[in-house]
Scaffold this motif. Sequence first.
Motif, mmCIF file in Angstrom:
data_model
loop_
_atom_site.group_PDB
_atom_site.id
_atom_site.type_symbol
_atom_site.label_atom_id
_atom_site.label_comp_id
_atom_site.label_asym_id
_atom_site.label_seq_id
_atom_site.Cartn_x
_atom_site.Cartn_y
_atom_site.Cartn_z
ATOM 1 N N ARG A 188 35.952 -114.968 -11.410
ATOM 2 C CA ARG A 188 35.150 -115.201 -9.722
ATOM 3 C C ARG A 188 35.744 -117.120 -9.450
ATOM 4 N NH1 ARG A 188 32.366 -111.112 -8.423
ATOM 5 N NH2 ARG A 188 32.113 -109.908 -9.311
ATOM 6 N N ASP A 189 35.259 -117.914 -11.345
ATOM 7 C CA ASP A 189 35.236 -119.247 -10.782
ATOM 8 C C ASP A 189 36.712 -119.332 -10.433
ATOM 9 O OD1 ASP A 189 33.977 -121.877 -11.862
ATOM 10 O OD2 ASP A 189 35.835 -121.534 -13.160
ATOM 11 N N LEU A 190 38.021 -119.834 -10.344
ATOM 12 C CA LEU A 190 39.267 -119.644 -10.467
ATOM 13 C C LEU A 190 38.985 -119.923 -9.266
ATOM 14 C CD1 LEU A 190 41.684 -118.534 -13.797
ATOM 15 C CD2 LEU A 190 41.061 -120.775 -12.505
ATOM 16 N N VAL A 191 38.932 -118.336 -8.554
ATOM 17 C CA VAL A 191 38.645 -117.815 -6.986
ATOM 18 C C VAL A 191 38.033 -119.129 -6.328
ATOM 19 C CG1 VAL A 191 37.798 -116.331 -5.432
ATOM 20 C CG2 VAL A 191 39.314 -115.836 -7.206
ATOM 21 N N GLU A 192 36.374 -119.068 -6.907
ATOM 22 C CA GLU A 192 35.533 -120.378 -5.787
ATOM 23 C C GLU A 192 36.536 -121.295 -5.564
ATOM 24 O OE1 GLU A 192 31.517 -120.574 -7.872
ATOM 25 O OE2 GLU A 192 31.690 -118.488 -6.947
ATOM 26 N N ARG A 193 37.342 -121.777 -6.804
ATOM 27 C CA ARG A 193 37.513 -123.341 -6.660
ATOM 28 C C ARG A 193 39.274 -123.587 -6.463
ATOM 29 N NH1 ARG A 193 37.447 -124.426 -13.248
ATOM 30 N NH2 ARG A 193 38.295 -125.590 -12.640
ATOM 31 N N GLY A 194 39.576 -122.130 -5.704
ATOM 32 C CA GLY A 194 40.384 -121.946 -4.159
ATOM 33 C C GLY A 194 42.309 -121.092 -4.977
ATOM 34 N N VAL A 195 41.550 -120.832 -5.896
ATOM 35 C CA VAL A 195 42.342 -119.628 -6.816
ATOM 36 C C VAL A 195 43.065 -118.000 -5.813
ATOM 37 C CG1 VAL A 195 43.284 -117.764 -8.890
ATOM 38 C CG2 VAL A 195 42.714 -120.370 -8.915
ATOM 39 N N ARG A 196 44.103 -117.501 -5.077
ATOM 40 C CA ARG A 196 44.319 -116.242 -4.936
ATOM 41 C C ARG A 196 45.127 -116.053 -5.722
ATOM 42 N NH1 ARG A 196 44.831 -116.786 1.204
ATOM 43 N NH2 ARG A 196 43.372 -114.724 1.033
ATOM 44 N N GLU A 197 45.356 -115.973 -6.792
ATOM 45 C CA GLU A 197 46.348 -115.043 -7.294
ATOM 46 C C GLU A 197 46.398 -115.241 -8.960
ATOM 47 O OE1 GLU A 197 50.664 -114.104 -6.359
ATOM 48 O OE2 GLU A 197 50.794 -115.051 -8.564
ATOM 49 N N ILE A 198 45.566 -114.073 -9.777
ATOM 50 C CA ILE A 198 45.982 -114.426 -11.234
ATOM 51 C C ILE A 198 46.667 -114.069 -11.921
ATOM 52 C CG2 ILE A 198 43.914 -114.130 -12.852
ATOM 53 C CD1 ILE A 198 42.346 -115.437 -11.286
ATOM 54 N N THR A 199 47.115 -115.184 -12.600
ATOM 55 C CA THR A 199 47.721 -113.488 -14.018
ATOM 56 C C THR A 199 47.626 -113.381 -14.675
ATOM 57 O OG1 THR A 199 50.202 -114.253 -12.627
ATOM 58 C CG2 THR A 199 50.552 -113.844 -14.916
ATOM 59 N N LEU A 200 47.627 -111.960 -15.875
ATOM 60 C CA LEU A 200 46.784 -111.515 -16.445
ATOM 61 C C LEU A 200 47.027 -112.469 -17.943
ATOM 62 C CD1 LEU A 200 44.634 -109.332 -15.203
ATOM 63 C CD2 LEU A 200 43.685 -111.183 -15.730
ATOM 64 N N LEU A 201 47.181 -112.974 -18.948
ATOM 65 C CA LEU A 201 47.902 -113.032 -20.090
ATOM 66 C C LEU A 201 47.345 -112.703 -21.413
ATOM 67 C CD1 LEU A 201 48.654 -116.942 -19.049
ATOM 68 C CD2 LEU A 201 50.467 -115.157 -18.365
ATOM 69 N N GLY A 202 48.563 -112.502 -22.412
ATOM 70 C CA GLY A 202 48.730 -111.221 -23.093
ATOM 71 C C GLY A 202 50.016 -112.132 -24.369
ATOM 72 N N GLN A 203 49.830 -111.885 -25.461
ATOM 73 C CA GLN A 203 50.935 -111.746 -25.993
ATOM 74 C C GLN A 203 51.721 -110.294 -25.583
ATOM 75 O OE1 GLN A 203 49.393 -113.971 -28.247
ATOM 76 N NE2 GLN A 203 50.924 -115.716 -27.351
ATOM 77 N N ASN A 204 50.477 -109.116 -25.705
ATOM 78 C CA ASN A 204 50.396 -107.863 -25.548
ATOM 79 C C ASN A 204 49.663 -107.251 -24.974
ATOM 80 O OD1 ASN A 204 51.790 -105.016 -26.246
ATOM 81 N ND2 ASN A 204 51.395 -105.911 -28.547
#
Length: 437
Positions: A188-204
């Motif tokens: 939510r915080d990222l979106v409020e700061r202008g982000v429209r696409e999020i890539t969820l990361l994890g080694q697995n």
Amino acid sequence: MAEPKKLFIKTYGCQMNVYDSERMAEAMGGEGYVRTERPEDADMILLNTCHIREKAAEKVYSELGRFRPLKAEKPDLKIGVAGCVAQAEGAEIMARQPLVDLVVGPQSYHRLPELTAKATAGEKALDTDFPEEDKFEHLKSRPRVKRGPTAFLTVQEGCDKFCAFCVVPYTRGAEVSRPADRVIAEARDLVERGVREITLLGQNVNAYHGHEGGLAGLIRDLAGIDGLERIRFTTSHPNDMDDALIAAHGEVEKLMPYLHLPVQAGSDRILKAMNRKHTAEAYIRLIERIRAARPDLLLSGDFIVGFPGETEADFQATLDLVETVGYGQAYSFKYSPRPGTPAAEKAHVDAAEADARLQRLQALLNRQQKAAQDAMVGRDVHVLFEKPGRLPGQMVGKSEYLHAVHADADDVTMGDIRKVRIVRSNSNSLAGEILWA
Ligand code: 5AD
Ligand code: SF4
């Protein structure tokens, strides 16, 4: 007011390191540091390193040597090594390269301000613990700055799979998932700061268990955030691709039709020796099920050639698997023995033979990649525009399938998503025309 101190971070390796570098910069922002792109201006230099293959690890030492004149000129300059080489080699780094003031492993980034204070006091500072606390919760946030349209968000770290070639279980430790509510708050915080696409990361990442519905549950919750338009995740293990996640690919509109699902090899004998715990046939059946849920999915993979014991017939099985599956994107590597991993003890394939196999595999993968890209010509895609293109008036962005697309886009702003007709396939990108309908 005093000039802010400057921090230069160089990031190697995977996207998880890119994310970590951003978080480290934020934490040091709380200590009065601002980021610089020029090492010669820096008061502190951090190398965020990768240990996955030998070449990646060796680069660190050659890079460190290049900072010697800077340190000679500016004795207060602090030089730190972070990331997986820091974890794997620890104090060894300072012994081999005395320029280094500070070594910090990937689970200890929240201690970076303390370590910096120690280094400033003239002591060598080292922390490669695997502390109980969640480093992300303890990392200080910088005042909320505006962000670009895309962002990474680490939701899971470490790995319990112990593939026989891989250092990750040793450098990043056991598999840990961040609780869903914290991930959602950060999104939510990222979106409020202008982000429209999020890539969820994890080694697995598809082993994520911080939500009762697993990664699929997290993705469905994130899809409910207004203003967040696209969700991606990487990187996954075939054995954790559960029914719920497959279904999400068919049902969640914001989940993009792109999947990075490494298989590493196509021979069952080699898959067994790699401790992958699945057969080539099981992987192919899995891909069929995912494609049934999302027929236009673009598939990406990782491959290793020259794993100890790999014969020409085994290698042929990898080529056969690639032919059967068809990849739109792929990464292939020559096996690199990593200290401490089980495969490193085994007899290696002849280096020239491994090189030749890598070339053969890459030729096939490149053909598939090019064919997948060329097949986009004439199709309409949606592009999230991220930055200006090379020519005036042009913008560049990514399609749903992660192809880079450029178009004449006079009245498009960064972060806009527009429908684009693909008109040409270039070597590394697609050219498109914005559709105004
Ligand atoms: N040698 C070569 N490639 C490796 N990878 C991981 N460990 C090694 C190694 N020892 C590759 C795998 C993995 C990708 C991130 O790096 O293909 O999926
Ligand atoms: Fe390494 Fe990935 Fe295997 Fe885990 S699943 S051991 S990170 S290759």
